[in-house]
Every structure is written in structure tokens, then in C-alpha cells.
Design a protein around this motif. Sequence first.
Motif, mmCIF file in Angstrom:
data_model
loop_
_atom_site.group_PDB
_atom_site.id
_atom_site.type_symbol
_atom_site.label_atom_id
_atom_site.label_comp_id
_atom_site.label_asym_id
_atom_site.label_seq_id
_atom_site.Cartn_x
_atom_site.Cartn_y
_atom_site.Cartn_z
ATOM 1 N N HIS A 61 0.861 -1.183 0.000
ATOM 2 C CA HIS A 61 0.000 0.000 0.000
ATOM 3 C C HIS A 61 0.889 1.222 0.000
ATOM 4 N N PRO A 62 0.924 1.982 -1.095
ATOM 5 C CA PRO A 62 1.816 3.138 -1.145
ATOM 6 C C PRO A 62 1.409 4.197 -0.137
ATOM 7 N N PRO A 63 2.384 4.838 0.518
ATOM 8 C CA PRO A 63 2.041 5.841 1.537
ATOM 9 C C PRO A 63 1.518 7.148 0.946
ATOM 10 N N PHE A 64 1.884 7.428 -0.317
ATOM 11 C CA PHE A 64 1.467 8.686 -0.925
ATOM 12 C C PHE A 64 0.904 8.437 -2.323
ATOM 13 N N GLN A 65 0.182 9.426 -2.807
ATOM 14 C CA GLN A 65 -0.291 9.398 -4.186
ATOM 15 C C GLN A 65 -0.138 10.802 -4.762
ATOM 16 N N TYR A 66 0.334 10.866 -6.004
ATOM 17 C CA TYR A 66 0.544 12.146 -6.665
ATOM 18 C C TYR A 66 -0.367 12.207 -7.889
ATOM 19 N N VAL A 67 -1.120 13.278 -7.989
ATOM 20 C CA VAL A 67 -2.082 13.434 -9.079
ATOM 21 C C VAL A 67 -1.793 14.754 -9.785
ATOM 22 N N MET A 68 -1.524 14.675 -11.094
ATOM 23 C CA MET A 68 -1.288 15.884 -11.879
ATOM 24 C C MET A 68 -2.578 16.284 -12.578
ATOM 25 N N CYS A 69 -2.949 17.542 -12.431
ATOM 26 C CA CYS A 69 -4.215 18.025 -12.992
ATOM 27 C C CYS A 69 -4.038 18.376 -14.461
ATOM 28 N N ALA A 70 -3.933 17.343 -15.285
ATOM 29 C CA ALA A 70 -3.838 17.475 -16.733
ATOM 30 C C ALA A 70 -4.438 16.218 -17.336
ATOM 31 N N ALA A 71 -5.208 16.368 -18.388
ATOM 32 C CA ALA A 71 -5.945 15.241 -18.974
ATOM 33 C C ALA A 71 -5.010 14.301 -19.723
ATOM 34 N N THR A 72 -5.322 13.001 -19.662
ATOM 35 C CA THR A 72 -4.554 12.008 -20.399
ATOM 36 C C THR A 72 -5.061 11.917 -21.842
ATOM 37 N N SER A 73 -4.205 11.448 -22.723
ATOM 38 C CA SER A 73 -4.571 11.325 -24.135
ATOM 39 C C SER A 73 -5.539 10.162 -24.343
ATOM 40 N N PRO A 74 -6.553 10.335 -25.217
ATOM 41 C CA PRO A 74 -7.464 9.215 -25.508
ATOM 42 C C PRO A 74 -6.889 8.241 -26.522
ATOM 43 N N ALA A 75 -5.756 8.556 -27.135
ATOM 44 C CA ALA A 75 -5.190 7.712 -28.196
ATOM 45 C C ALA A 75 -4.118 6.787 -27.651
ATOM 46 N N LEU A 83 -0.390 8.772 -21.393
ATOM 47 C CA LEU A 83 0.429 9.841 -21.963
ATOM 48 C C LEU A 83 -0.324 11.153 -21.780
ATOM 49 N N THR A 84 0.365 12.150 -21.265
ATOM 50 C CA THR A 84 -0.259 13.444 -20.974
ATOM 51 C C THR A 84 0.473 14.532 -21.732
ATOM 52 N N TYR A 85 -0.295 15.428 -22.350
ATOM 53 C CA TYR A 85 0.281 16.533 -23.111
ATOM 54 C C TYR A 85 0.291 17.798 -22.247
ATOM 55 N N LEU A 86 1.433 18.493 -22.224
ATOM 56 C CA LEU A 86 1.570 19.727 -21.459
ATOM 57 C C LEU A 86 1.995 20.862 -22.385
ATOM 58 N N ASN A 87 1.591 22.067 -22.024
ATOM 59 C CA ASN A 87 2.027 23.261 -22.738
ATOM 60 C C ASN A 87 3.295 23.804 -22.102
ATOM 61 N N GLN A 88 4.224 24.235 -22.921
ATOM 62 C CA GLN A 88 5.475 24.807 -22.438
ATOM 63 C C GLN A 88 5.209 26.033 -21.570
ATOM 64 N N GLY A 89 5.800 26.042 -20.368
ATOM 65 C CA GLY A 89 5.708 27.196 -19.491
ATOM 66 C C GLY A 89 4.406 27.332 -18.729
ATOM 67 N N GLN A 90 3.417 26.491 -18.994
ATOM 68 C CA GLN A 90 2.133 26.580 -18.287
ATOM 69 C C GLN A 90 2.242 25.894 -16.927
ATOM 70 N N SER A 91 1.565 26.449 -15.928
ATOM 71 C CA SER A 91 1.601 25.873 -14.576
ATOM 72 C C SER A 91 0.595 24.732 -14.463
ATOM 73 N N TYR A 92 1.068 23.588 -13.994
ATOM 74 C CA TYR A 92 0.215 22.419 -13.784
ATOM 75 C C TYR A 92 0.328 21.980 -12.324
ATOM 76 N N GLU A 93 -0.810 21.699 -11.746
ATOM 77 C CA GLU A 93 -0.848 21.320 -10.330
ATOM 78 C C GLU A 93 -0.547 19.840 -10.160
ATOM 79 N N ILE A 94 0.322 19.535 -9.205
ATOM 80 C CA ILE A 94 0.541 18.154 -8.758
ATOM 81 C C ILE A 94 0.098 18.083 -7.295
ATOM 82 N N ARG A 95 -0.968 17.343 -7.052
ATOM 83 C CA ARG A 95 -1.487 17.219 -5.691
ATOM 84 C C ARG A 95 -0.731 16.121 -4.957
#
Length: 504
Positions: A61-75, A83-95
Motif C-alpha cells: 500500500h503506497p504511503p502517498f499518491q501524486y495526481v497531476m491536474c492534466a488530462a490524459t490522451s485518448p489515443a 500519456l499526458t500533453y503539457l504546454n510549455q511554461g504553463q503551470s500544472y498542479e501536482i497534488r
Amino acid sequence: MAWVLKMDEVIESGLVHDFDASLSGIGQELGAGAYSMSDVLALPIFKQEDSSLPLDDETKHPPFQYVMCAATSPAVKLHDETLTYLNQGQSYEIRMLDNRKMGDVPEITGKLVKSIIRVVFHDRRLQYTEHQQLEGWKWNRPGDRLLDLDIPMSVGIIDTRTNPSQLNAVEFLWDPAKRTSAFIQVHCISTEFTPRKHGGEKGVPFRIQVDTFKQNENGEYTDHLHSASCQIKVFKPKGADRKQKTDREKMEKRTAHEKEKYQPSYDTTILTECSPWPDTPTAYVNSSPSSAPTFPPPQQSTCSVPDSNSSSPNHQGDGVSQASSEQLQPSATIQETQQWLLKNRFSSYTRLFSNFLGADLLKLTKEDLVQICGAADGIRLYNSLKSRSVRPRLTLYVCREQPGGAVPQGQPQAAGSGGDSGGATPYVYHAIYLEEMVASEVARKLALVFNIPFHQIHQVYRQGPTGIHILVSDQMVQNFQDESCFLFSTVKAENGGGVHIILK
């Protein structure tokens, strides 16, 4: 005769009645709710097999979980990694989520933990040339970083730190009991590391990896707790949105049967567990917050954010002697063998080789290791076991100048005696081995050999004609002759807060 026929009819009717009764009994036994497997499962053979199955409590049972607020690719196909696409320089949250059950890892309750976030290469080919790739990027983008923290948007992170020589990593402390979100910005794009051939080349994938550590008994954040990562591709601004839209439109055109082979797109990306990054930190520099971020000297074998020379997974250390000493020896004990596996990024196989001595592991053939660990890790483990020291590109011999004047270069007695004075301390030279052929490596190796705090070295000069001081540049280092000899001295910097090194 009639009596015999009558008896046959009576017997036949009795048999039919008994057969019907037996059928009806079977029907009653197999009726809904009337039959239970408990008696069958109680048999010894089933008890033995059941005891060999893992219990729910034994499931990791992992002690932590990290979730990035960016949508995964449907392909992405069903059994492939997201696979997740990010924009250069844009701020993305990791909870940063506390995923512990009651009683799990009680030693961190009420305490801070440290996390290091990195952006690294996904392809193994690029991992092994990571330093060269990042140096090329740094040359084209002076003053920029591959990864940054958006501190104003982040929540719950404490004492954030970045190392100027480690452009692809950030680190911070956080409290698992409180809401924590780290907003990251990735400034490199995937096509920057693709060879330019015909235009429109496919970008390389990266990985976002989070490694979390707890304090040891000395208050240093060295004890590994958890690691997780996800696969990403980075596009120019708004490029990730266009790529996501294109993938979604392609999937809409597919038939229902074809869609079943692909994963749905999720609004967030869950980082999956992985092995820790090979460079394990020894300390968080200082357990108390400081006004300015400081880092331990890079000459330490490990540090809180590794320097750029140690970021590649196959990097074996600063010197040839260190690389050879890190090889697994046949005399290694079980504990030493386990430590070697962890140090060389084979932590997932420590349990498999839990009873192996060094000699046991070294006896395995390449085919054995491929069969045990799979093709990729098997070949890597074989190469690590049989690795040889990498020959340095340049060897220099250096000696610290003693008070009372330097012995001129070229005189043999400089290396073996104290000159004209027979009672003087002999000049002892040390060999330093250069692999990257850059000025910063010369300073780092001198700091390592002569115990000079690396952060106190401001500049390295070479004494030229008429005693002038020439700044040692990368180009000058590349033109040094192999096995050159130098005496060196240190002088205080103008501001008094460090030293200059002068090679003679």
C-alpha cells in the motif's frame, strides 16, 4: 406365463419409480441456495493451496499518491502507459496526497517529508546521454531552467530549493497532514531533443518523477519512502490543447470495436509507482530553513539535488578509481549485494535476490539474467556486473604549492623531493581525471582532492607569461595536454568570501 409377464411389469414400474426419485433428489440438492462449497473448500488440499495465496494485508500500500491536474490522451491503447500533453511554461498542479492507512509509517506523523520533482527522459537511449543533451539545451537557452516551481500558486510547500547546476529538478518540504499542491512549469519542449532532419519530427517523451524521503536519525532527509512517475510530451504554448483535440477527433472516427482497444481520456493523471531515481540524497543541506538556498559541495558522493554530471542513470562517479570500487565483488555479503542492487537502480529485484551473495550473482550468465529480469533489465544488470572503468578523456597531475615558493615546472625533483633543501616536505602530486573537459569539472575535482569547499571557489586561473592570470575556460581545458603537471595556490577573493585557484 401371464404371471411372469405381470411380475416383469411390476419390476419395471418399480425401477422407473426409483429412477424418478433419484432424479428429483438431484434437483433438490442443486436447487438455488441449497448447495454450499464450504464443505468442499474445507478439504485439506484446498486449505494448502489457499494458504499459499497472498493475503489482502500483505498487498503493498503506497504511503502517498501524486495526481497531476492534466488530462490524459485518448489515443493510448489499453495496456500501455498513459500519456499526458503539457504546454510549455504553463503551470500544472501536482497534488501531494497522504495515502496511508491507519498505523502506516507512523514515524512521519506530525513531521515534514521532502520531495524532489524531476523532468527526465523516457527513452533509455536519451537517459544514457542525458548530461550531453541537457548541456546542449543549456547552451541554446542560457539562463533558462527545464523545470520550475510556480511558488505563488503552490500550496503547503516549504523551503523550496533549486540547484543552478541541476536545471531539471526542484525540491521542497511538505506536511502530509495538510493540503499540499506543487505547481510545476516545464520549459523544454519534446522536439528540442529530436534530430532535425526534414521538419515536423516527432517529439521525444519525457517523464515527471516525484521521489519522497523522510528524516533519518540525524535529521537528514535520506530514507526513501515513495516514488512515482508519469509519461508526458511538452508542446509549444497551446500545442498540447490542439494535440488533445486532434487525438479526440481521431478516436471519434473509429468504430465502436476499435474504441474498445483504447483507454478513455481522464481529466487528471495519476502518477504510477516506480523505482527511485538513482541519485539518493544524503541530506537536505540543513534541517532548518535558511534565508538563501545552499547546497552541499558537489564533491560529496550524493547530495540533495545531484549535479548535472550525476544526473545520468549510468553515471559511475567522479573518478575511475571510484567507478571500479563500485563494482560488485565476489566476496560481497548478502547485505552488501542488496546495497549494490539498490545503488545501481535494481531495487525491484532486491527481494528476488534476497539470499544471493556477490559470488552467486556474478555466476549468473547473460541468458539467466534476461530470463529472470526480462530483456531490458536483464541486459542492464549483466552490463553492470561486468562493467569496466571508463578511461578518462584527460589526466592532470596537480600539487598544492607549499609556503616558500614554487619549484619550477619540468624539474624532476619537484615530484619527488623538496628541491634544494633535503629536509623540506616532498612535493606529492595527485591525479585528477576529467571526463567532461570543462572548467567547472577542473574546479570540482580540485575541491574533491584537496578538501576545498566547492562553493567557495570563485574562479580558476592559469598563470601565463610575465605572471598574468588567464581565466581557465572550457576551450582552454580542451587544449590541455594529457598528463600535464601543475602547481596551484589559492588566493582570497576580492570580497573575502571565497578563494581563487591559480594553476602554475
